[in-house]
Design a protein around this motif. Structure first.
Motif, mmCIF file in Angstrom:
data_model
loop_
_atom_site.group_PDB
_atom_site.id
_atom_site.type_symbol
_atom_site.label_atom_id
_atom_site.label_comp_id
_atom_site.label_asym_id
_atom_site.label_seq_id
_atom_site.Cartn_x
_atom_site.Cartn_y
_atom_site.Cartn_z
ATOM 1 N N MET A 1 0.856 -1.176 0.000
ATOM 2 C CA MET A 1 0.000 0.000 0.000
ATOM 3 C C MET A 1 0.898 1.233 0.000
ATOM 4 O O MET A 1 1.790 1.350 0.826
ATOM 5 N N PHE A 2 0.630 2.158 -0.909
ATOM 6 C CA PHE A 2 1.339 3.437 -0.964
ATOM 7 C C PHE A 2 0.571 4.471 -0.152
ATOM 8 O O PHE A 2 -0.653 4.376 -0.007
ATOM 9 N N SER A 3 1.288 5.467 0.365
ATOM 10 C CA SER A 3 0.602 6.531 1.099
ATOM 11 C C SER A 3 1.393 7.831 1.017
ATOM 12 O O SER A 3 2.606 7.823 0.798
ATOM 13 N N ILE A 4 0.675 8.923 1.161
ATOM 14 C CA ILE A 4 1.284 10.235 1.385
ATOM 15 C C ILE A 4 0.546 10.849 2.573
ATOM 16 O O ILE A 4 -0.621 10.541 2.820
ATOM 17 N N THR A 5 1.250 11.706 3.290
ATOM 18 C CA THR A 5 0.655 12.398 4.431
ATOM 19 C C THR A 5 0.907 13.879 4.288
ATOM 20 O O THR A 5 2.020 14.297 3.955
ATOM 21 N N VAL A 6 -0.144 14.664 4.536
ATOM 22 C CA VAL A 6 -0.022 16.113 4.581
ATOM 23 C C VAL A 6 -0.429 16.573 5.972
ATOM 24 O O VAL A 6 -1.148 15.872 6.689
ATOM 25 N N ARG A 7 0.040 17.758 6.357
ATOM 26 C CA ARG A 7 -0.134 18.207 7.738
ATOM 27 C C ARG A 7 -0.652 19.640 7.790
ATOM 28 O O ARG A 7 -0.321 20.468 6.958
ATOM 29 N N ASP A 8 -1.452 19.910 8.805
ATOM 30 C CA ASP A 8 -1.926 21.250 9.120
ATOM 31 C C ASP A 8 -2.041 21.333 10.635
ATOM 32 O O ASP A 8 -1.598 20.422 11.332
ATOM 33 N N HIS A 9 -2.635 22.392 11.145
ATOM 34 C CA HIS A 9 -2.882 22.472 12.585
ATOM 35 C C HIS A 9 -4.248 23.097 12.817
ATOM 36 O O HIS A 9 -4.820 23.745 11.938
ATOM 37 N N LEU A 10 -4.762 22.880 14.013
ATOM 38 C CA LEU A 10 -6.124 23.264 14.354
ATOM 39 C C LEU A 10 -6.148 23.790 15.783
ATOM 40 O O LEU A 10 -5.583 23.162 16.681
ATOM 41 N N MET A 11 -6.792 24.932 15.983
ATOM 42 C CA MET A 11 -6.946 25.502 17.322
ATOM 43 C C MET A 11 -8.439 25.689 17.587
ATOM 44 O O MET A 11 -9.129 26.372 16.832
ATOM 45 N N ILE A 12 -8.922 25.047 18.648
ATOM 46 C CA ILE A 12 -10.348 25.101 18.982
ATOM 47 C C ILE A 12 -10.525 25.340 20.482
ATOM 48 O O ILE A 12 -9.585 25.208 21.266
ATOM 49 N N ALA A 13 -11.749 25.676 20.848
ATOM 50 C CA ALA A 13 -12.176 25.688 22.250
ATOM 51 C C ALA A 13 -13.353 24.728 22.346
ATOM 52 O O ALA A 13 -14.109 24.560 21.385
ATOM 53 N N HIS A 14 -13.487 24.077 23.477
ATOM 54 C CA HIS A 14 -14.616 23.172 23.703
ATOM 55 C C HIS A 14 -14.630 22.752 25.166
ATOM 56 O O HIS A 14 -13.710 23.029 25.920
ATOM 57 N N SER A 15 -15.713 22.087 25.546
ATOM 58 C CA SER A 15 -15.813 21.497 26.875
ATOM 59 C C SER A 15 -16.455 20.121 26.713
ATOM 60 O O SER A 15 -16.981 19.795 25.649
ATOM 61 N N PHE A 16 -16.375 19.339 27.769
ATOM 62 C CA PHE A 16 -16.920 17.981 27.732
ATOM 63 C C PHE A 16 -17.952 17.794 28.836
ATOM 64 O O PHE A 16 -17.908 18.461 29.868
ATOM 65 N N ARG A 17 -18.850 16.837 28.593
ATOM 66 C CA ARG A 17 -19.804 16.425 29.617
ATOM 67 C C ARG A 17 -19.425 15.024 30.063
ATOM 68 O O ARG A 17 -19.121 14.159 29.233
ATOM 69 N N GLY A 18 -19.409 14.808 31.360
ATOM 70 C CA GLY A 18 -19.114 13.484 31.901
ATOM 71 C C GLY A 18 -17.944 13.529 32.866
ATOM 72 O O GLY A 18 -16.933 14.174 32.605
ATOM 73 N N GLU A 19 -18.105 12.832 33.971
ATOM 74 C CA GLU A 19 -17.086 12.814 35.020
ATOM 75 C C GLU A 19 -15.740 12.293 34.524
ATOM 76 O O GLU A 19 -14.695 12.681 35.039
ATOM 77 N N VAL A 20 -15.739 11.429 33.517
ATOM 78 C CA VAL A 20 -14.495 10.862 33.003
ATOM 79 C C VAL A 20 -13.544 11.958 32.513
ATOM 80 O O VAL A 20 -12.329 11.768 32.491
ATOM 81 N N PHE A 21 -14.084 13.134 32.179
ATOM 82 C CA PHE A 21 -13.269 14.215 31.628
ATOM 83 C C PHE A 21 -12.687 15.143 32.693
ATOM 84 O O PHE A 21 -11.897 16.027 32.364
ATOM 85 N N GLY A 22 -13.051 14.937 33.950
ATOM 86 C CA GLY A 22 -12.466 15.735 35.033
ATOM 87 C C GLY A 22 -12.518 17.228 34.746
ATOM 88 O O GLY A 22 -13.564 17.750 34.357
#
Length: 132
Positions: A1-22
């Motif tokens: 299998m051949f592959s190529i990879t390209v890269r970028d970056h991402l900046m976000i804000a968010h929150s989670f619901r659930g105790e597992v996320f502390g």
């Protein structure tokens, strides 16, 4: 299998619901390195997997739809924990839509799959792999 990879970056804000996320249940920011890997069994007529320039451009377009956003306020993510794993799938699916629409060129229709990896740090990352 051949592959190529390209890269970028991402900046976000968010929150989670659930105790597992502390403490991540509170609103917080995240910056990710985003790698998109395109795979195919055989090279196309030009001996490439896919046009790297187009792959970079389309990854940038997908990332820009999310970049600098509070995902808690985005209608697409209402009542959703936008975990790293979940976001990797969102990006992979949106890239797949662009492949199917022809945005990565006709040769891209021979792609077998895409893997998107979001690097949270130098020691932690998550990926989503899908067929095309």
């Amino acid at each position: 299998m051949f592959s190529i990879t390209v890269r970028d970056h991402l900046m976000i804000a968010h929150s989670f619901r659930g105790e597992v996320f502390g403490p991540a249940q509170r609103l917080h920011g995240a910056t990710f390195l985003v790698d998109a890997t395109f795979r195919r069994a055989e090279l196309d007529d030009d001996n490439i997997v896919v046009d790297i320039g187009l792959a970079t451009q389309e990854l940038g377009a997908v990332v820009s739809e999310l970049n600098y956003r509070n995902l808690d306020s985005e209608p697409d993510f209402k009542d959703t924990n936008t975990s790293t794993e979940f976001l990797a799938k969102v990006i992979a699916d949106r890239l797949a839509d662009r492949v199917h629409a022809g945005a990565l060129g006709e040769g891209a229709h021979g792609l077998a799959g895409i893997t998107v990896t979001l690097h949270e740090s130098h020691i932690a990352w998550a990926s989503y792999e899908r067929a095309l």
